[in-house]
Design a protein around this motif. Structure first.
Motif, PDB file in Angstrom:
ATOM      1  N   HIS A 110      10.993   8.782  -4.828  1.00 16.76           N
ATOM      2  CA  HIS A 110      10.909   7.567  -4.015  1.00 16.76           C
ATOM      3  C   HIS A 110       9.555   7.531  -3.319  1.00 16.76           C
ATOM      4  O   HIS A 110       9.143   8.495  -2.672  1.00 16.76           O
ATOM      5  N   LEU A 111       8.855   6.402  -3.454  1.00 15.89           N
ATOM      6  CA  LEU A 111       7.528   6.242  -2.871  1.00 15.89           C
ATOM      7  C   LEU A 111       7.630   5.583  -1.506  1.00 15.89           C
ATOM      8  O   LEU A 111       8.351   4.600  -1.343  1.00 15.89           O
ATOM      9  N   SER A 112       6.875   6.089  -0.554  1.00 14.85           N
ATOM     10  CA  SER A 112       6.910   5.560   0.798  1.00 14.85           C
ATOM     11  C   SER A 112       5.766   4.586   1.021  1.00 14.85           C
ATOM     12  O   SER A 112       4.629   4.833   0.600  1.00 14.85           O
TER      13      SER A 112
ATOM     14  N   LEU B  70      12.433  13.600  -4.653  1.00 15.91           N
ATOM     15  CA  LEU B  70      11.449  13.419  -3.598  1.00 15.91           C
ATOM     16  C   LEU B  70      11.751  12.100  -2.907  1.00 15.91           C
ATOM     17  O   LEU B  70      12.011  11.094  -3.565  1.00 15.91           O
ATOM     18  N   TYR B  71      11.690  12.102  -1.582  1.00 13.66           N
ATOM     19  CA  TYR B  71      11.919  10.873  -0.820  1.00 13.66           C
ATOM     20  C   TYR B  71      10.770  10.683   0.161  1.00 13.66           C
ATOM     21  O   TYR B  71      10.329  11.637   0.802  1.00 13.66           O
ATOM     22  N   ASN B  72      10.301   9.449   0.279  1.00 13.36           N
ATOM     23  CA  ASN B  72       9.107   9.144   1.072  1.00 13.36           C
ATOM     24  C   ASN B  72       7.918   9.983   0.608  1.00 13.36           C
ATOM     25  O   ASN B  72       7.121  10.480   1.405  1.00 13.36           O
TER      26      ASN B  72
ATOM     27  N   SER C 141       0.830  -1.205   0.000  1.00 11.93           N
ATOM     28  CA  SER C 141       0.000   0.000   0.000  1.00 11.93           C
ATOM     29  C   SER C 141       0.859   1.247   0.000  1.00 11.93           C
ATOM     30  O   SER C 141       1.898   1.307   0.670  1.00 11.93           O
ATOM     31  N   TRP C 142       0.411   2.231  -0.763  1.00 12.05           N
ATOM     32  CA  TRP C 142       1.070   3.535  -0.742  1.00 12.05           C
ATOM     33  C   TRP C 142       0.586   4.253   0.506  1.00 12.05           C
ATOM     34  O   TRP C 142      -0.603   4.245   0.824  1.00 12.05           O
ATOM     35  N   ALA C 143       1.507   4.856   1.224  1.00 13.22           N
ATOM     36  CA  ALA C 143       1.177   5.481   2.503  1.00 13.22           C
ATOM     37  C   ALA C 143      -0.051   6.377   2.384  1.00 13.22           C
ATOM     38  O   ALA C 143      -0.170   7.178   1.464  1.00 13.22           O
ATOM     39  N   GLU C 144      -0.970   6.184   3.321  1.00 18.84           N
ATOM     40  CA  GLU C 144      -2.162   7.004   3.464  1.00 18.84           C
ATOM     41  C   GLU C 144      -3.126   6.880   2.274  1.00 18.84           C
ATOM     42  O   GLU C 144      -3.962   7.740   2.054  1.00 18.84           O
ATOM     43  N   THR C 145      -2.999   5.811   1.490  1.00 17.66           N
ATOM     44  CA  THR C 145      -3.971   5.557   0.438  1.00 17.66           C
ATOM     45  C   THR C 145      -4.498   4.134   0.606  1.00 17.66           C
ATOM     46  O   THR C 145      -3.931   3.328   1.329  1.00 17.66           O
ATOM     47  N   GLU C 146      -5.579   3.842  -0.066  1.00 21.10           N
ATOM     48  CA  GLU C 146      -6.144   2.499  -0.028  1.00 21.10           C
ATOM     49  C   GLU C 146      -5.686   1.683  -1.227  1.00 21.10           C
ATOM     50  O   GLU C 146      -6.128   0.552  -1.431  1.00 21.10           O
TER      51      GLU C 146
END
Length: 293
Positions: free
Chosen positions: A199-201, A255-257, A27-32
């Motif tokens: 970068h995706l958190s 971009l990081y996290n 899961s991508w942080a704070e998304t469903e």
């Protein structure tokens, strides 16, 4: 430098490198949504906006962009419909005419009387979510190096290529530093090629947005991606500032996290800021569907 006019005779090149490794199922942080699904949605949004900016409501799509989208995971290769290893890059006209399919979506749009109404619209889909295999980031950059090189040779007067790498992890096939440095030495008469890294958190955490130094980047992977990222040229720096990001001189395209909203912003900034009339619309907060950004 970084001021060449974008037009039909002098298109810009945008290349997206999309991490499609197994970890993108998280899961991508704070998304469903999974990272893979949310990223595919962001890329489809970017391509839709790019087509809209190049057409401005007219039937004809102006050739302001050449675009390549390359996925890397179990395999490494171009993913846009009609592209292949021999033809990685397609014109924006080709992209507009060749989505994978049209999906019916429901959107809330202004009703002209101060309210909103739900309407069904056809939405082009160019990229489906994919997540399998490792993270061969070095192979991905290696695959697009000759593409960028040949494009620059054929478009010496154009705005330099923009390469955006979107990943959620570390490279599993060695450090891409050498090949990225070679790509960043390529360019046109208007400047060197730009390489940006997002970068995706997977967990809610403090994001790093457009830093001007590596100070505070304790994660070795973050420091590596920062080192591989180009400084934002003036037009893109201005566009980021217009969206209220606290950018400083020498800020890098890094971009990081990153959360979903910031990634969508950044992808949009990269196209709108170098498209005719795009920066004016971005700073005004107007987009094609009437929403901000």
């Amino acid at each position: 430098m970084y001021s060449a006019e974008i037009n039909n005779k002098q298109p810009a090149l945008l290349v997206l490198l999309i991490d499609q490794s197994f970890s993108m199922l998280e899961s991508w942080a704070e998304t469903e949504q999974s990272k893979a699904a949310a990223l595919a949605a962001a890329v489809n949004n970017l391509l839709g906006n790019a087509v809209a900016l190049c057409s401005r409501g007219e039937e004809e799509v102006n050739g302001y962009f050449d675009i390549g989208v390359l996925g890397y995971g179990q395999t490494v290769g171009p993913v846009l419909n009609g592209t292949d290893t021999e033809q990685v890059v397609a014109s924006i006209q080709h992209v507009a005419d060749n989505p994978l399919r049209l999906d019916t979506v429901t959107r809330r749009v202004p009703d002209g009387a101060g309210g909103v109404v739900a309407r069904q619209q056809l939405m082009p889909i160019w990229l489906d979510a994919a997540a399998n295999g490792a993270t061969p980031m070095t192979a991905a950059f290696t695959a697009i190096e000759p593409v960028v090189q040949s494009w620059c040779a054929a478009h010496t007067s154009s705005f330099p290529p923009i390469v955006i790498n979107v990943t959620d992890g570390m490279s599993t096939d060695g450090q891409p530093r050498e090949v990225v440095n070679r790509i960043r030495q390529l360019g046109t008469d208007d400047g060197k090629a730009l390489v940006f890294n997002l970068h995706l958190s997977g967990i809610p955490s403090q994001p790093v947005r457009f830093p001007a130094s590596a100070a505070g980047l304790t994660d070795p992977n973050a420091a590596m991606l920062y080192d591989l990222s180009s400084e934002l040229p003036p037009a893109i720096l201005e566009a980021a500032a217009a969206l209220h990001y606290p950018v400083e001189p020498h800020a890098r395209g890094f971009l990081y996290n990153a959360d979903a909203a910031t990634v969508i912003d950044f992808l949009d900034i990269g196209t709108r800021s170098v498209t005719p009339t795009g920066l004016r619309e971005l700073t005004a907060g107007d987009s094609e569907d009437g929403t901000a950004g």
